[in-house]
Enzyme design. Sequence first.
Site, mmCIF file in Angstrom:
data_model
loop_
_atom_site.group_PDB
_atom_site.id
_atom_site.type_symbol
_atom_site.label_atom_id
_atom_site.label_comp_id
_atom_site.label_asym_id
_atom_site.label_seq_id
_atom_site.Cartn_x
_atom_site.Cartn_y
_atom_site.Cartn_z
ATOM 1 N N ASN A 23 0.807 -1.222 0.000
ATOM 2 C CA ASN A 23 0.000 0.000 0.000
ATOM 3 C C ASN A 23 0.837 1.267 0.000
ATOM 4 O OD1 ASN A 23 -2.235 -1.537 -0.226
ATOM 5 N ND2 ASN A 23 -2.797 -1.461 1.949
ATOM 6 N N ARG A 399 -2.417 -10.793 -4.817
ATOM 7 C CA ARG A 399 -2.475 -9.333 -4.988
ATOM 8 C C ARG A 399 -1.654 -8.641 -3.898
ATOM 9 N NH1 ARG A 399 -7.879 -7.135 -4.319
ATOM 10 N NH2 ARG A 399 -6.545 -5.331 -4.317
HETATM 11 C C1 EPZ Z 1 -6.514 1.688 2.048
HETATM 12 O O1 EPZ Z 1 -7.734 1.648 1.335
HETATM 13 C C2 EPZ Z 1 -5.850 0.365 1.823
HETATM 14 N N1 EPZ Z 1 -5.645 0.163 0.400
HETATM 15 C C3 EPZ Z 1 -6.708 -0.754 2.397
HETATM 16 O O2 EPZ Z 1 -6.019 -1.972 2.247
HETATM 17 C C4 EPZ Z 1 -6.899 -0.487 3.884
HETATM 18 O O3 EPZ Z 1 -7.744 -1.477 4.409
HETATM 19 C C5 EPZ Z 1 -7.539 0.888 4.076
HETATM 20 O O4 EPZ Z 1 -6.713 1.901 3.443
HETATM 21 C C6 EPZ Z 1 -7.709 1.272 5.524
HETATM 22 O O5 EPZ Z 1 -6.481 1.208 6.185
HETATM 23 C C7 EPZ Z 1 -4.627 0.725 -0.201
HETATM 24 O O6 EPZ Z 1 -3.850 1.462 0.378
HETATM 25 C C8 EPZ Z 1 -4.447 0.407 -1.636
HETATM 26 P P1 EPZ Z 1 -9.936 4.465 3.018
HETATM 27 P P2 EPZ Z 1 -8.551 2.994 1.039
HETATM 28 O O7 EPZ Z 1 -10.109 5.482 1.968
HETATM 29 O O8 EPZ Z 1 -7.605 4.093 0.814
HETATM 30 C C9 EPZ Z 1 -14.647 5.275 3.354
HETATM 31 C C10 EPZ Z 1 -5.703 -4.151 1.487
HETATM 32 O O9 EPZ Z 1 -6.183 -5.268 1.794
HETATM 33 N N2 EPZ Z 1 -14.442 6.342 2.343
HETATM 34 O O10 EPZ Z 1 -9.184 4.823 4.258
HETATM 35 O O11 EPZ Z 1 -9.539 2.679 -0.012
HETATM 36 C C11 EPZ Z 1 -14.481 3.897 2.727
HETATM 37 O O12 EPZ Z 1 -15.641 3.474 2.072
HETATM 38 C C12 EPZ Z 1 -6.604 -2.961 1.363
HETATM 39 O O13 EPZ Z 1 -4.501 -3.978 1.246
HETATM 40 C C13 EPZ Z 1 -15.514 7.152 2.010
HETATM 41 O O14 EPZ Z 1 -16.607 7.020 2.543
HETATM 42 O O15 EPZ Z 1 -9.282 3.153 2.438
HETATM 43 C C14 EPZ Z 1 -14.108 3.057 3.940
HETATM 44 O O16 EPZ Z 1 -15.266 2.644 4.599
HETATM 45 C C15 EPZ Z 1 -8.036 -3.276 1.596
HETATM 46 N N3 EPZ Z 1 -15.319 8.123 1.059
HETATM 47 C C16 EPZ Z 1 -13.323 4.030 4.812
HETATM 48 O O17 EPZ Z 1 -13.641 5.336 4.329
HETATM 49 C C17 EPZ Z 1 -14.110 8.306 0.459
HETATM 50 O O18 EPZ Z 1 -14.000 9.202 -0.394
HETATM 51 C C18 EPZ Z 1 -11.817 3.844 4.749
HETATM 52 O O19 EPZ Z 1 -11.372 3.927 3.413
HETATM 53 C C19 EPZ Z 1 -13.041 7.473 0.802
HETATM 54 C C20 EPZ Z 1 -13.226 6.492 1.759
#
Ligand code: EPZ
Length: 420
Positions: A23, A399
């Site tokens: 990540n 992945r």
């Molecule tokens: C990152 O995802 C990681 N992925 C995830 O890892 C990780 O679980 C997650 O952060 C939390 O730590 C990568 O870095 C590629 P978020 P990301 O935006 O950035 C909501 C793995 O297995 N949200 O912090 O997508 C969202 O729906 C993966 O390696 C909104 O509502 O996570 C979620 O419920 C899985 N609106 C929460 O926030 C937005 O615009 C956290 O998402 C953005 C997010």
Amino acid sequence: MEKIVVEQSPGLKGEISVSGAKNSVLKILAASLLAEGPCVIEDVPDLLDVRAMIDLLRALGSKVDYYPEENKIITEVVDPSITVAPYELTNRMRASIVVLGPLLARRKRANVSLPGGCPIGARPIDLHIKGFRTMGYTVTTDHGYVEGYVDGVISGGQVYLDFPSVGATENIMMAAVMANGTTTIFNAAQEPEITDLANFLTKMGASISGAGTSIIRIKGVRQLIGVHHQVIPDRIEAGTYMVAAALTKGQVLIKNVLSTHLRPVISKLEETGVIIEERGDALFVDASAGFSGVDITTLPYPGFPTDMQAQFMVMLCVAEGIHSIKETVFENRFLYVNELMRMGAKIKVDGSSAMISGVDHLEGAQVRSTDLRAGAALILAGLVATGTTEVFEPQHIDRGFVAIEDKLRGVGANIRRVKE
Ligand code: EPZ
């Protein structure tokens, strides 16, 4: 069809070396789109997601030389005129959305296909878009694409995130590095991968302060140049092998870790009675005396990581007593529970909470990995289940985990990949 076959493997012993953080590297590769001149990235893990990002960079006009045996990528933008990231490439990986920020900043226009559905939750990008708009970009979504462009001056702004989203923090940070003014992100995500990205951008010439805290300030600069960077170790991969050692009541030295990034995982494992010794850039996990159960709530960093939730679930399945897991980051991250129940686990899911009654043992079964962390957790379950466990759809695991079966076999696990 491919599967990973696991036999019960008590008492793992030996050493496992952790690869570079998935990540982190994905965002660093996206950030290379901002640079003039070549970027050299080291400690790149050989993962399907990394290969997907390389294909995306190439489609966006970068020359990418990948040396998987040296864990190295050299990349340089050769055609900065391309601004479209098509569906065929972005639907392979949700993290593709982080090219949006760099494209807007350097090419002043971006048209990125929204990544497809995701089993762990809806994962909207409203916070990314809100941040871009606050800075002065014009952004619309239409026909499955998010389109942004510069109409006037990007003067930066005060961006408040309703939730400390990792992706939104990274995208906004990258969209802000070449603005005419200063951008402040309030309630920013504090994950170590954000600090790694900020360090990379700073080396390139960006002016960023506060990364790793909840307030990040980015002062726009005119130009960023290609640099050399070594990716931080993958804290989730490390944590997964720590749980493998704990579950099997083994003694394993986990090498190439940054222990501060693993604090929430170390603390929870210590709470279960597992002994963890810091040895420089390694952690010695000694679970020979066994472990007990704990209650867990996932939270944004520095809280307990959602990406470690499924692995700890397996521990609680075979720990004495009743324990709970509350998932607060993603709304649908218990899909794999049905697979564990097929192995004899006793779990009751109610919305975002799970109650786990420990059982004497799990039984090997045929199971399907539903996402990459859950897939790894099913392998861990196979290590302590009686008989044989077959984990189908291992491509999810590939992945995010480099050669998981080789690394586990290296510490005594009876595990192999079968291609039929
Ligand atoms: C990152 O995802 C990681 N992925 C995830 O890892 C990780 O679980 C997650 O952060 C939390 O730590 C990568 O870095 C590629 P978020 P990301 O935006 O950035 C909501 C793995 O297995 N949200 O912090 O997508 C969202 O729906 C993966 O390696 C909104 O509502 O996570 C979620 O419920 C899985 N609106 C929460 O926030 C937005 O615009 C956290 O998402 C953005 C997010």
